[in-house]
Design a protein around this motif. Structure first.
Motif, PDB file in Angstrom:
ATOM      1  N   GLN A 262       0.825  -1.216   0.000  1.00 15.19           N
ATOM      2  CA  GLN A 262       0.000   0.000   0.000  1.00 15.19           C
ATOM      3  C   GLN A 262       0.858   1.265   0.000  1.00 15.19           C
ATOM      4  OE1 GLN A 262      -2.367  -0.731   3.486  1.00 15.19           O
ATOM      5  NE2 GLN A 262      -3.581  -2.306   2.461  1.00 15.19           N
ATOM      6  N   THR A 263       1.903   1.254   0.846  1.00 15.57           N
ATOM      7  CA  THR A 263       2.759   2.435   0.950  1.00 15.57           C
ATOM      8  C   THR A 263       3.450   2.721  -0.384  1.00 15.57           C
ATOM      9  OG1 THR A 263       3.151   1.877   3.266  1.00 15.57           O
ATOM     10  CG2 THR A 263       4.671   3.462   2.264  1.00 15.57           C
ATOM     11  N   VAL A 264       3.928   1.664  -1.005  1.00 16.34           N
ATOM     12  CA  VAL A 264       4.685   1.815  -2.250  1.00 16.34           C
ATOM     13  C   VAL A 264       3.769   2.229  -3.401  1.00 16.34           C
ATOM     14  CG1 VAL A 264       6.010   0.521  -3.980  1.00 16.34           C
ATOM     15  CG2 VAL A 264       6.509   0.232  -1.523  1.00 16.34           C
ATOM     16  N   GLU A 265       2.638   1.560  -3.502  1.00 15.81           N
ATOM     17  CA  GLU A 265       1.746   1.830  -4.647  1.00 15.81           C
ATOM     18  C   GLU A 265       1.050   3.178  -4.507  1.00 15.81           C
ATOM     19  OE1 GLU A 265      -0.639  -1.729  -5.165  1.00 15.81           O
ATOM     20  OE2 GLU A 265       1.086  -2.837  -5.972  1.00 15.81           O
ATOM     21  N   ALA A 266       0.761   3.593  -3.249  1.00 12.78           N
ATOM     22  CA  ALA A 266       0.153   4.915  -3.050  1.00 12.78           C
ATOM     23  C   ALA A 266       1.090   6.019  -3.517  1.00 12.78           C
ATOM     24  CB  ALA A 266      -0.195   5.107  -1.573  1.00 12.78           C
ATOM     25  N   ALA A 267       2.393   5.737  -3.526  1.00 10.50           N
ATOM     26  CA  ALA A 267       3.375   6.728  -3.973  1.00 10.50           C
ATOM     27  C   ALA A 267       3.617   6.654  -5.477  1.00 10.50           C
ATOM     28  CB  ALA A 267       4.689   6.523  -3.219  1.00 10.50           C
ATOM     29  N   GLY A 268       2.940   5.730  -6.149  1.00 13.38           N
ATOM     30  CA  GLY A 268       3.078   5.623  -7.601  1.00 13.38           C
ATOM     31  C   GLY A 268       4.208   4.723  -8.056  1.00 13.38           C
ATOM     32  N   PHE A 269       4.821   3.993  -7.114  1.00 11.52           N
ATOM     33  CA  PHE A 269       5.886   3.042  -7.466  1.00 11.52           C
ATOM     34  C   PHE A 269       5.328   1.621  -7.412  1.00 11.52           C
ATOM     35  CE2 PHE A 269       8.577   6.457  -5.267  1.00 11.52           C
ATOM     36  CZ  PHE A 269       8.874   7.105  -6.457  1.00 11.52           C
ATOM     37  N   SER A 270       6.176   0.637  -7.676  1.00  3.87           N
ATOM     38  CA  SER A 270       5.709  -0.747  -7.598  1.00  3.87           C
ATOM     39  C   SER A 270       6.650  -1.589  -6.755  1.00  3.87           C
ATOM     40  CB  SER A 270       5.570  -1.357  -9.001  1.00  3.87           C
ATOM     41  OG  SER A 270       6.834  -1.535  -9.594  1.00  3.87           O
ATOM     42  N   VAL A 271       6.113  -2.671  -6.188  1.00  2.00           N
ATOM     43  CA  VAL A 271       6.953  -3.583  -5.402  1.00  2.00           C
ATOM     44  C   VAL A 271       7.492  -4.678  -6.317  1.00  2.00           C
ATOM     45  CG1 VAL A 271       5.783  -3.143  -3.219  1.00  2.00           C
ATOM     46  CG2 VAL A 271       4.990  -5.018  -4.685  1.00  2.00           C
ATOM     47  N   VAL A 272       8.679  -5.158  -5.971  1.00  2.00           N
ATOM     48  CA  VAL A 272       9.272  -6.288  -6.685  1.00  2.00           C
ATOM     49  C   VAL A 272       8.679  -7.561  -6.095  1.00  2.00           C
ATOM     50  CG1 VAL A 272      11.447  -7.498  -7.140  1.00  2.00           C
ATOM     51  CG2 VAL A 272      11.369  -4.980  -7.184  1.00  2.00           C
ATOM     52  N   ARG A 273       8.159  -8.425  -6.959  1.00  2.00           N
ATOM     53  CA  ARG A 273       7.431  -9.610  -6.487  1.00  2.00           C
ATOM     54  C   ARG A 273       8.247 -10.897  -6.522  1.00  2.00           C
ATOM     55  NH1 ARG A 273       1.550  -9.006  -6.586  1.00  2.00           N
ATOM     56  NH2 ARG A 273       1.168  -6.777  -6.678  1.00  2.00           N
ATOM     57  N   ASP A 274       9.393 -10.858  -7.191  1.00  2.00           N
ATOM     58  CA  ASP A 274      10.163 -12.107  -7.384  1.00  2.00           C
ATOM     59  C   ASP A 274      11.092 -12.414  -6.219  1.00  2.00           C
ATOM     60  OD1 ASP A 274       8.909 -11.772  -9.761  1.00  2.00           O
ATOM     61  OD2 ASP A 274      10.691 -11.813 -11.019  1.00  2.00           O
TER      62      ASP A 274
ATOM     63  N   GLU B 242      14.849 -18.285   7.327  1.00  2.00           N
ATOM     64  CA  GLU B 242      13.941 -19.186   8.039  1.00  2.00           C
ATOM     65  C   GLU B 242      12.528 -18.896   7.538  1.00  2.00           C
ATOM     66  OE1 GLU B 242      14.437 -18.426  12.254  1.00  2.00           O
ATOM     67  OE2 GLU B 242      16.291 -19.598  12.353  1.00  2.00           O
ATOM     68  N   GLU B 243      11.582 -19.695   7.981  1.00  2.00           N
ATOM     69  CA  GLU B 243      10.187 -19.363   7.696  1.00  2.00           C
ATOM     70  C   GLU B 243       9.792 -18.171   8.556  1.00  2.00           C
ATOM     71  OE1 GLU B 243       7.651 -22.770   7.981  1.00  2.00           O
ATOM     72  OE2 GLU B 243       8.878 -23.890   6.580  1.00  2.00           O
ATOM     73  N   PRO B 244       8.883 -17.340   8.106  1.00  2.00           N
ATOM     74  CA  PRO B 244       8.135 -17.440   6.863  1.00  2.00           C
ATOM     75  C   PRO B 244       8.793 -16.646   5.739  1.00  2.00           C
ATOM     76  CG  PRO B 244       7.255 -15.636   8.147  1.00  2.00           C
ATOM     77  CD  PRO B 244       8.439 -16.174   8.918  1.00  2.00           C
ATOM     78  N   GLN B 245       8.361 -16.856   4.515  1.00  2.00           N
ATOM     79  CA  GLN B 245       8.664 -15.905   3.446  1.00  2.00           C
ATOM     80  C   GLN B 245       7.805 -14.664   3.673  1.00  2.00           C
ATOM     81  OE1 GLN B 245       8.616 -17.298  -0.575  1.00  2.00           O
ATOM     82  NE2 GLN B 245       9.780 -19.143  -0.089  1.00  2.00           N
ATOM     83  N   ILE B 246       8.391 -13.496   3.369  1.00  2.00           N
ATOM     84  CA  ILE B 246       7.678 -12.232   3.605  1.00  2.00           C
ATOM     85  C   ILE B 246       7.612 -11.429   2.306  1.00  2.00           C
ATOM     86  CG2 ILE B 246       7.575 -10.159   5.033  1.00  2.00           C
ATOM     87  CD1 ILE B 246       9.294 -11.613   7.115  1.00  2.00           C
ATOM     88  N   PRO B 247       6.595 -11.681   1.492  1.00  2.00           N
ATOM     89  CA  PRO B 247       6.452 -10.924   0.242  1.00  2.00           C
ATOM     90  C   PRO B 247       6.218  -9.439   0.526  1.00  2.00           C
ATOM     91  CG  PRO B 247       4.994 -12.844   0.271  1.00  2.00           C
ATOM     92  CD  PRO B 247       5.531 -12.669   1.665  1.00  2.00           C
ATOM     93  N   ASN B 248       6.551  -8.597  -0.443  1.00  2.00           N
ATOM     94  CA  ASN B 248       6.318  -7.166  -0.299  1.00  2.00           C
ATOM     95  C   ASN B 248       4.938  -6.760  -0.824  1.00  2.00           C
ATOM     96  OD1 ASN B 248       8.759  -6.326   0.984  1.00  2.00           O
ATOM     97  ND2 ASN B 248       9.809  -6.866  -0.907  1.00  2.00           N
TER      98      ASN B 248
END
Ligand code: MF3
Ligand code: CO
Length: 254
Positions: free
Chosen positions: A155-167, A179-185
């Motif tokens: 939300q923070t990133v997209e509200a600023a008009g940028f995008s998150v890296v998903r890979d 360790e677990e868990p994976q933490i996607p952005n």
């Protein structure tokens, strides 16, 4: 079956505090050397010296064959840039990522800086990444869900008009770098495992100036945006707390 996320005892958290402080000090020593004309292998050398002073080892050197102690990722490079003969230039957006092992415990920390110039767009990119990290850290509290933390980054990133890296994702950390868990952005509020005090998380927003996908260089490591847009990457190792998160890799930079 959900994921099983290790919960650290108070004694283990003390070990994590020590490794986190060491990681932060190594990163600070490297960042102090960032300037126009400096090569990224000179930053690697600064990391080598600082690790020695801390009595710590790099968590990255040799990890899946990674050839250096730190990652230095410039401009369109997102993460995992390998130090080498490249010279930093004024205006570059330079991300330094530093992982350490101290007494068997891991700390992982990264910051992005804009070198020697007042470039409003670059600064805004870095500030948004920092704001996303701060917002996610505020969610690292007993009873919140992992999806709450992931969602505020997006939300923070997209509200600023940028995008998150998903890979690439953040991760649990402790006795191992990952360790677990994976933490996607990115994520959905109210989903995922419930966070418990004593979980230790490496939260690492990767923010892309535009909406571009990323690709890995032929070196097998360097991740860069496909369209040449710039990226910022910041990371802290954080302990989930009962009423507030504890940042274990505080650089004193807010
Ligand atoms: N902070 C990154 C991570 O958690 C850095 C890894 S670099 C590597 O994965 F060389 F260790 F892979
Ligand atoms: Co990490």
């Amino acid at each position: 079956m959900g994921v099983s996320i290790p919960i650290k005892t108070d004694a283990e958290l003390d070990q994590m505090r020590a490794s986190g402080r060491a990681a932060a000090r190594v990163l600070a020593a490297v960042l102090a050397r960032v300037a126009p004309g400096v090569t990224t292998e000179e930053l690697e050398e600064a990391a080598r010296e600082a690790l020695e002073r801390e009595g710590a080892q790099s968590a990255f050197l040799g990890y899946r064959g990674y050839p250096a102690r730190i990652c230095v990722s410039i401009n369109d490079e997102v993460v995992h840039g390998i130090p080498g003969p490249r010279r930093i230039e004024a205006g570059d957006v330079v991300s330094v990522d530093c992982g350490v092992i101290l007494n068997g415990w891991y700390g992982d920390v990264a910051r992005t800086v804009v070198v020697g110039s007042v470039e409003p767009d670059a600064w805004r990119l870095v500030s948004v990444a920092e704001a996303a990290l701060a917002a996610a850290t505020a969610q690292a509290v007993e009873g919140r869900r992992l999806g709450d933390l992931c969602a505020v980054i997006q939300q923070t990133v997209e509200a600023a008009g940028f995008s998150v890296v998903r890979d690439f994702v953040g991760h649990g950390i402790g006795r191992a770098l990952h360790e677990e868990p994976q933490i996607p952005n990115f994520g959905k509020p109210g989903t995922g495992p419930v966070l418990r005090a004593g979980m230790t998380l490496a939260i690492e927003p990767m923010v892309n100036e535009r909406g571009s996908p990323v690709q890995v260089d032929p070196d097998g490591w360097t991740v860069r945006t496909c369209d040449g847009g710039r990226a910022a990457h910041v990371e802290n190792t954080v302990a989930v707390g009962r009423t507030a998160a504890e940042v274990l890799t505080d650089l004193g930079d807010g």
